[in-house]
Motif scaffolding. Structure first.
Motif, PDB file in Angstrom:
ATOM      1  N   ALA A  18       0.806  -1.227   0.000  1.00 11.75           N
ATOM      2  CA  ALA A  18       0.000   0.000   0.000  1.00 11.75           C
ATOM      3  C   ALA A  18       0.837   1.273   0.000  1.00 11.75           C
ATOM      4  O   ALA A  18       0.566   2.199  -0.770  1.00 11.75           O
ATOM      5  CB  ALA A  18      -0.955   0.005   1.188  1.00 11.75           C
ATOM      6  N   GLU A  19       1.854   1.333   0.831  1.00 10.98           N
ATOM      7  CA  GLU A  19       2.658   2.555   0.921  1.00 10.98           C
ATOM      8  C   GLU A  19       3.343   2.864  -0.409  1.00 10.98           C
ATOM      9  O   GLU A  19       3.326   4.000  -0.891  1.00 10.98           O
ATOM     10  CB  GLU A  19       3.698   2.418   2.037  1.00 10.98           C
ATOM     11  CG  GLU A  19       4.423   3.710   2.326  1.00 10.98           C
ATOM     12  CD  GLU A  19       5.374   3.577   3.521  1.00 10.98           C
ATOM     13  OE1 GLU A  19       6.410   4.274   3.501  1.00 10.98           O
ATOM     14  OE2 GLU A  19       5.082   2.801   4.448  1.00 10.98           O
ATOM     15  N   ASN A  39       2.437   1.723  -3.404  1.00  7.03           N
ATOM     16  CA  ASN A  39       1.396   2.037  -4.392  1.00  7.03           C
ATOM     17  C   ASN A  39       0.918   3.474  -4.259  1.00  7.03           C
ATOM     18  O   ASN A  39       0.736   4.175  -5.249  1.00  7.03           O
ATOM     19  CB  ASN A  39       0.203   1.085  -4.250  1.00  7.03           C
ATOM     20  CG  ASN A  39       0.451  -0.261  -4.888  1.00  7.03           C
ATOM     21  OD1 ASN A  39       1.416  -0.441  -5.627  1.00  7.03           O
ATOM     22  ND2 ASN A  39      -0.410  -1.210  -4.588  1.00  7.03           N
ATOM     23  N   ARG A  40       0.719   3.915  -3.013  1.00  5.71           N
ATOM     24  CA  ARG A  40       0.256   5.294  -2.783  1.00  5.71           C
ATOM     25  C   ARG A  40       1.287   6.291  -3.307  1.00  5.71           C
ATOM     26  O   ARG A  40       0.947   7.285  -3.946  1.00  5.71           O
ATOM     27  CB  ARG A  40      -0.013   5.518  -1.296  1.00  5.71           C
ATOM     28  CG  ARG A  40      -0.606   6.890  -1.003  1.00  5.71           C
ATOM     29  CD  ARG A  40      -1.117   7.019   0.411  1.00  5.71           C
ATOM     30  NE  ARG A  40      -2.311   6.191   0.600  1.00  5.71           N
ATOM     31  CZ  ARG A  40      -2.354   5.076   1.321  1.00  5.71           C
ATOM     32  NH1 ARG A  40      -1.300   4.648   1.955  1.00  5.71           N
ATOM     33  NH2 ARG A  40      -3.468   4.386   1.417  1.00  5.71           N
ATOM     34  N   LYS A  41       2.545   6.011  -3.044  1.00  2.39           N
ATOM     35  CA  LYS A  41       3.627   6.884  -3.512  1.00  2.39           C
ATOM     36  C   LYS A  41       3.578   7.010  -5.043  1.00  2.39           C
ATOM     37  O   LYS A  41       3.673   8.109  -5.592  1.00  2.39           O
ATOM     38  CB  LYS A  41       4.973   6.305  -3.065  1.00  2.39           C
ATOM     39  CG  LYS A  41       6.175   7.081  -3.517  1.00  2.39           C
ATOM     40  CD  LYS A  41       7.450   6.394  -3.038  1.00  2.39           C
ATOM     41  CE  LYS A  41       8.667   7.026  -3.678  1.00  2.39           C
ATOM     42  NZ  LYS A  41       9.892   6.313  -3.320  1.00  2.39           N
ATOM     43  N   SER A  53       0.945   6.254  -7.145  1.00  2.50           N
ATOM     44  CA  SER A  53      -0.313   6.788  -7.699  1.00  2.50           C
ATOM     45  C   SER A  53      -0.448   8.293  -7.479  1.00  2.50           C
ATOM     46  O   SER A  53      -1.053   8.980  -8.299  1.00  2.50           O
ATOM     47  CB  SER A  53      -1.519   6.059  -7.103  1.00  2.50           C
ATOM     48  OG  SER A  53      -1.611   6.283  -5.725  1.00  2.50           O
ATOM     49  N   LEU A  54       0.119   8.805  -6.388  1.00  2.00           N
ATOM     50  CA  LEU A  54      -0.018  10.239  -6.093  1.00  2.00           C
ATOM     51  C   LEU A  54       1.136  11.083  -6.609  1.00  2.00           C
ATOM     52  O   LEU A  54       1.088  12.312  -6.510  1.00  2.00           O
ATOM     53  CB  LEU A  54      -0.186  10.441  -4.578  1.00  2.00           C
ATOM     54  CG  LEU A  54      -1.425   9.785  -3.957  1.00  2.00           C
ATOM     55  CD1 LEU A  54      -1.470  10.037  -2.459  1.00  2.00           C
ATOM     56  CD2 LEU A  54      -2.701  10.245  -4.637  1.00  2.00           C
ATOM     57  N   GLU A 103      -7.654   7.647  -4.565  1.00  2.00           N
ATOM     58  CA  GLU A 103      -7.084   6.798  -5.621  1.00  2.00           C
ATOM     59  C   GLU A 103      -7.999   5.625  -5.923  1.00  2.00           C
ATOM     60  O   GLU A 103      -8.549   5.024  -5.011  1.00  2.00           O
ATOM     61  CB  GLU A 103      -5.743   6.201  -5.153  1.00  2.00           C
ATOM     62  CG  GLU A 103      -4.807   7.162  -4.502  1.00  2.00           C
ATOM     63  CD  GLU A 103      -4.096   6.507  -3.325  1.00  2.00           C
ATOM     64  OE1 GLU A 103      -3.245   5.644  -3.549  1.00  2.00           O
ATOM     65  OE2 GLU A 103      -4.417   6.877  -2.184  1.00  2.00           O
ATOM     66  N   ALA A 121      -4.744   2.117  -2.821  1.00  2.00           N
ATOM     67  CA  ALA A 121      -3.346   1.766  -2.595  1.00  2.00           C
ATOM     68  C   ALA A 121      -3.199   0.358  -2.028  1.00  2.00           C
ATOM     69  O   ALA A 121      -2.210  -0.321  -2.306  1.00  2.00           O
ATOM     70  CB  ALA A 121      -2.697   2.781  -1.664  1.00  2.00           C
TER      71      ALA A 121
END
Length: 145
Positions: A76-77, A79-81, A83-84, A97, A101
């Motif tokens: 998740a961490e 993926n978030r990095k 995607s954002l 998102e 994430a």
């Protein structure tokens, strides 16, 4: 005879009770195309409760994003990095998102939309609670009601 009737009535009441309590469950296990080790569930996402998030999910899926989320909490961490990246913050808004994430389908290429923090964070908490009992690798099909 009386004992059999009492046992039958008890069994019927138990079955009715299980049906009653399980009828309100928003998650349903499905079988078939998915690997038995991970399984798949369907999550009915409540658009009346989180309208902005629901609208975003619908728009993202219509634009080609997956309606399936394969749970990957450890990713998740990262993926978030991804995607954002390149999506600036805006005062008074969260960056939502889709795919989320926590999904292996998330990350680079995810659809990002600015929405109200209350809606976004409430929806994230709700989804997290719904999926608590499921292991990483479980496939979740999101259906927006």
């Amino acid at each position: 005879m009386k004992k059999k009737l009492l046992s039958f009535i008890t069994l019927v009441l138990l079955a009715v009770g299980v049906y009653w309590f399980e009828g309100g469950n928003l998650l349903t296990k499905t079988t078939g195309e998915n690997p038995p080790s991970s399984g798949q569930v369907t999550l009915q996402f409540p658009s009346g409760r989180y309208p902005e998030t629901a609208q975003h999910i619908k728009e993202a899926i219509r634009a080609g994003q997956s309606s399936i989320c394969t749970i990957d909490r450890e990713g998740a961490e990262q993926n978030r990095k991804h995607s954002l990246a390149g999506v600036p913050t805006r005062k008074g808004y969260d960056r939502d998102e889709w795919p989320m994430a926590m999904c292996s389908e998330g990350g680079k290429g995810a659809n990002v939309k600015y929405i109200a923090p209350k809606d976004n964070r409430g929806a994230g908490s709700w989804v997290s609670h719904q999926l608590d009992e499921f292991e990483d690798g479980t496939r979740v099909k999101f259906v927006v009601k």
